[in-house]
Design a protein around this motif. Sequence first.
Motif, PDB file in Angstrom:
ATOM      1  N   GLY A 296       4.575  -0.730   6.436  1.00  0.00           N
ATOM      2  CA  GLY A 296       6.014  -0.734   7.071  1.00  0.00           C
ATOM      3  C   GLY A 296       7.054  -1.645   6.508  1.00  0.00           C
ATOM      4  N   SER A 297       6.699  -2.940   6.229  1.00  0.00           N
ATOM      5  CA  SER A 297       7.730  -3.608   5.786  1.00  0.00           C
ATOM      6  C   SER A 297       8.266  -3.265   4.341  1.00  0.00           C
ATOM      7  CB  SER A 297       7.318  -5.270   5.612  1.00  0.00           C
ATOM      8  OG  SER A 297       8.126  -5.846   5.217  1.00  0.00           O
ATOM      9  N   ILE A 298       7.399  -3.048   3.307  1.00  0.00           N
ATOM     10  CA  ILE A 298       7.940  -2.894   1.881  1.00  0.00           C
ATOM     11  C   ILE A 298       8.522  -1.508   2.080  1.00  0.00           C
ATOM     12  CG2 ILE A 298       5.713  -2.001   1.470  1.00  0.00           C
ATOM     13  CD1 ILE A 298       8.251  -3.777  -0.786  1.00  0.00           C
ATOM     14  N   GLY A 299       8.065  -0.460   2.999  1.00  0.00           N
ATOM     15  CA  GLY A 299       8.848   0.843   3.235  1.00  0.00           C
ATOM     16  C   GLY A 299      10.021   0.750   3.688  1.00  0.00           C
ATOM     17  N   LEU A 300      10.370  -0.152   4.473  1.00  0.00           N
ATOM     18  CA  LEU A 300      11.905  -0.404   4.730  1.00  0.00           C
ATOM     19  C   LEU A 300      12.715  -0.728   3.557  1.00  0.00           C
ATOM     20  CD1 LEU A 300      11.566  -2.274   8.064  1.00  0.00           C
ATOM     21  CD2 LEU A 300      12.030   0.177   7.693  1.00  0.00           C
ATOM     22  N   ARG A 301      12.127  -1.269   2.676  1.00  0.00           N
ATOM     23  CA  ARG A 301      13.013  -1.781   1.195  1.00  0.00           C
ATOM     24  C   ARG A 301      13.098  -0.602   0.537  1.00  0.00           C
ATOM     25  NH1 ARG A 301      16.474  -2.498  -1.558  1.00  0.00           N
ATOM     26  NH2 ARG A 301      16.845  -4.144  -3.166  1.00  0.00           N
ATOM     27  N   LEU A 302      11.925   0.137   0.298  1.00  0.00           N
ATOM     28  CA  LEU A 302      11.862   0.952  -0.749  1.00  0.00           C
ATOM     29  C   LEU A 302      12.480   2.374  -0.367  1.00  0.00           C
ATOM     30  CD1 LEU A 302       8.105   0.804  -1.799  1.00  0.00           C
ATOM     31  CD2 LEU A 302      10.151  -0.294  -2.589  1.00  0.00           C
ATOM     32  N   TYR A 303      12.511   2.835   0.732  1.00  0.00           N
ATOM     33  CA  TYR A 303      12.971   4.081   1.153  1.00  0.00           C
ATOM     34  C   TYR A 303      14.514   4.433   0.648  1.00  0.00           C
ATOM     35  CZ  TYR A 303      13.918   8.316   3.623  1.00  0.00           C
ATOM     36  OH  TYR A 303      14.308   9.839   3.891  1.00  0.00           O
ATOM     37  N   PRO A 304      15.397   3.236   0.932  1.00  0.00           N
ATOM     38  CA  PRO A 304      16.690   3.755   0.571  1.00  0.00           C
ATOM     39  C   PRO A 304      16.829   3.525  -0.931  1.00  0.00           C
ATOM     40  CG  PRO A 304      16.747   1.766   2.312  1.00  0.00           C
ATOM     41  CD  PRO A 304      15.279   2.098   1.951  1.00  0.00           C
ATOM     42  N   LEU A 305      15.981   2.781  -1.736  1.00  0.00           N
ATOM     43  CA  LEU A 305      15.768   3.083  -3.129  1.00  0.00           C
ATOM     44  C   LEU A 305      15.318   4.262  -3.500  1.00  0.00           C
ATOM     45  CD1 LEU A 305      14.355  -0.599  -3.939  1.00  0.00           C
ATOM     46  CD2 LEU A 305      16.786   0.072  -4.093  1.00  0.00           C
ATOM     47  N   LEU A 306      14.318   4.826  -3.073  1.00  0.00           N
ATOM     48  CA  LEU A 306      13.953   6.042  -3.214  1.00  0.00           C
ATOM     49  C   LEU A 306      15.060   7.113  -3.285  1.00  0.00           C
ATOM     50  CD1 LEU A 306      10.560   6.324  -1.614  1.00  0.00           C
ATOM     51  CD2 LEU A 306      11.071   6.041  -3.991  1.00  0.00           C
ATOM     52  N   LEU A 307      15.867   7.059  -2.093  1.00  0.00           N
ATOM     53  CA  LEU A 307      17.062   8.050  -1.915  1.00  0.00           C
ATOM     54  C   LEU A 307      18.039   7.676  -3.074  1.00  0.00           C
ATOM     55  CD1 LEU A 307      17.621   7.810   2.193  1.00  0.00           C
ATOM     56  CD2 LEU A 307      16.417   9.557   0.751  1.00  0.00           C
TER      57      LEU A 307
ATOM     58  N   ILE B  63       1.256   1.966  -1.628  1.00  0.00           N
ATOM     59  CA  ILE B  63       1.486   0.570  -1.772  1.00  0.00           C
ATOM     60  C   ILE B  63       0.780  -0.053  -0.410  1.00  0.00           C
ATOM     61  CG2 ILE B  63       3.046  -1.503  -1.697  1.00  0.00           C
ATOM     62  CD1 ILE B  63       5.007   0.442  -3.198  1.00  0.00           C
ATOM     63  N   THR B  64      -0.049  -1.077  -0.545  1.00  0.00           N
ATOM     64  CA  THR B  64      -0.912  -1.586   0.315  1.00  0.00           C
ATOM     65  C   THR B  64      -0.955  -3.084   0.333  1.00  0.00           C
ATOM     66  OG1 THR B  64      -3.164  -1.764   1.639  1.00  0.00           O
ATOM     67  CG2 THR B  64      -3.005  -1.447  -0.755  1.00  0.00           C
ATOM     68  N   ASN B  65      -1.120  -3.783   1.375  1.00  0.00           N
ATOM     69  CA  ASN B  65      -1.218  -5.375   1.790  1.00  0.00           C
ATOM     70  C   ASN B  65      -2.428  -5.980   1.290  1.00  0.00           C
ATOM     71  OD1 ASN B  65       1.360  -6.059   3.105  1.00  0.00           O
ATOM     72  ND2 ASN B  65       0.549  -4.607   4.479  1.00  0.00           N
TER      73      ASN B  65
ATOM     74  N   PHE C 112      11.721 -15.316  19.272  1.00  0.00           N
ATOM     75  CA  PHE C 112      11.652 -15.429  17.891  1.00  0.00           C
ATOM     76  C   PHE C 112      10.377 -14.606  17.260  1.00  0.00           C
ATOM     77  CE2 PHE C 112       8.195 -18.070  19.124  1.00  0.00           C
ATOM     78  CZ  PHE C 112       7.186 -18.018  17.920  1.00  0.00           C
ATOM     79  N   THR C 113      10.319 -14.529  16.300  1.00  0.00           N
ATOM     80  CA  THR C 113       8.897 -13.715  15.774  1.00  0.00           C
ATOM     81  C   THR C 113       8.827 -14.128  14.239  1.00  0.00           C
ATOM     82  OG1 THR C 113       8.148 -11.430  15.524  1.00  0.00           O
ATOM     83  CG2 THR C 113      10.160 -11.572  14.595  1.00  0.00           C
ATOM     84  N   VAL C 114       7.792 -13.592  13.766  1.00  0.00           N
ATOM     85  CA  VAL C 114       7.211 -13.816  12.313  1.00  0.00           C
ATOM     86  C   VAL C 114       6.714 -12.388  11.854  1.00  0.00           C
ATOM     87  CG1 VAL C 114       5.301 -14.981  10.832  1.00  0.00           C
ATOM     88  CG2 VAL C 114       6.166 -16.066  12.975  1.00  0.00           C
ATOM     89  N   LEU C 115       7.344 -12.214  10.581  1.00  0.00           N
ATOM     90  CA  LEU C 115       7.246 -11.001   9.794  1.00  0.00           C
ATOM     91  C   LEU C 115       7.526 -11.117   8.440  1.00  0.00           C
ATOM     92  CD1 LEU C 115      10.301  -8.746  10.795  1.00  0.00           C
ATOM     93  CD2 LEU C 115      10.474 -11.014  10.630  1.00  0.00           C
ATOM     94  N   PRO C 116       7.105  -9.937   7.649  1.00  0.00           N
ATOM     95  CA  PRO C 116       7.325 -10.026   6.250  1.00  0.00           C
ATOM     96  C   PRO C 116       8.700 -10.083   5.841  1.00  0.00           C
ATOM     97  CG  PRO C 116       5.589  -8.551   6.794  1.00  0.00           C
ATOM     98  CD  PRO C 116       6.277  -8.843   8.260  1.00  0.00           C
ATOM     99  N   HIS C 117       8.935 -10.658   4.551  1.00  0.00           N
ATOM    100  CA  HIS C 117      10.322 -10.668   4.084  1.00  0.00           C
ATOM    101  C   HIS C 117      11.176  -9.423   4.093  1.00  0.00           C
ATOM    102  CE1 HIS C 117      13.711 -11.614   1.387  1.00  0.00           C
ATOM    103  NE2 HIS C 117      13.306 -10.669   0.652  1.00  0.00           N
ATOM    104  N   PHE C 118      10.641  -8.294   3.527  1.00  0.00           N
ATOM    105  CA  PHE C 118      11.381  -7.022   3.423  1.00  0.00           C
ATOM    106  C   PHE C 118      11.645  -6.468   4.707  1.00  0.00           C
ATOM    107  CE2 PHE C 118       9.009  -7.163  -0.805  1.00  0.00           C
ATOM    108  CZ  PHE C 118       9.894  -7.330  -1.566  1.00  0.00           C
ATOM    109  N   ALA C 119      10.769  -6.768   5.854  1.00  0.00           N
ATOM    110  CA  ALA C 119      11.134  -6.163   7.257  1.00  0.00           C
ATOM    111  C   ALA C 119      12.565  -6.826   7.761  1.00  0.00           C
ATOM    112  CB  ALA C 119       9.991  -6.253   8.085  1.00  0.00           C
TER     113      ALA C 119
END
Length: 290
Positions: free
Chosen positions: A98-109, A143-145, A233-240
């Motif tokens: 999910g996290s990297i996908g949020l960054r990649l999908y606009p780039l794919l478009l 793409i996997t963690n 607050f939360t903890v999550l990956p950078h791209f998310a």
Amino acid sequence: MINPQWLHTFAVLSEMKNFTRTAERLGITQAAVSQQMRQLEQQHGQLLLRRGREMTLTPAGLALLQYHQEIQHAENRLQIRLTECESTCGDVGLVSTGSIGLRLYPLLLDMQQQHPGLVLRHRFAPDPEVVEAVLSNKFELGITNIKPDDARLNASCFTKEPLELVVPAGKTIQRWQDLVDLGFIDHPDGRAMATRLLSRVFPGNPGISSLPISGFTNQVSLLLAPVARGLGFTVLPHFARSSFAEQAAISVVSSEVAVVDTLWLIHRREWPLSSRAERVVAFLRGQLKC
């Protein structure tokens, strides 16, 4: 040889589990669906069990459905090989967490706008499903963690992604009690991620179980909405975090320590990537500067 039209009808019926909806999907009559199923069952035995409105596949039905899927995969591989010299047209499938996908999908478009001949498919999935989707040839790229331990897959470092402690804008976090006062916005990987990062930012802390839970969502794209509203607050990956639209409403707590994960690009080892898939990978890596 099995009639391809009958086989396609059977595959749709196994998905819809209803003769009427199958007929509507295919644009034919319900009687035509029933007739095609009778023809198949005359050749291959009973394929369906019907109890009232419930429908299940027999072992013969499952075998026939698998045969249909194998034909589809073979056709996809043939199409890739026949057009592999074309780097700016054709289909490329990418499945990611999910996290990297949020960054990649606009780039794919962006890339598809530059090259309208490309058909770029993306799917969000957890790590095990990413691996399975590539192994089953449903997607050329994944793409996997977690680096998969499977001889059928080639895995290479795609990029690095740190975990981030994210709080509402204007909040100062200096001690564990500040987190307690805010409360934790949890998610499916939240406790594991928070434990990994907070154990280094606040060594000797009482543990994530001591924090009050002030919210939960399983959608990574929505995870920062309650944080932006001051609810925790939360903890999550950078791209998310970096893909969140309201950056002014949140803040990343800086720290001298870091927890950084490697993201792995995977594809089937048995054959080389198509030229268009290589072009997609090069474009994404260039945009991420990795």
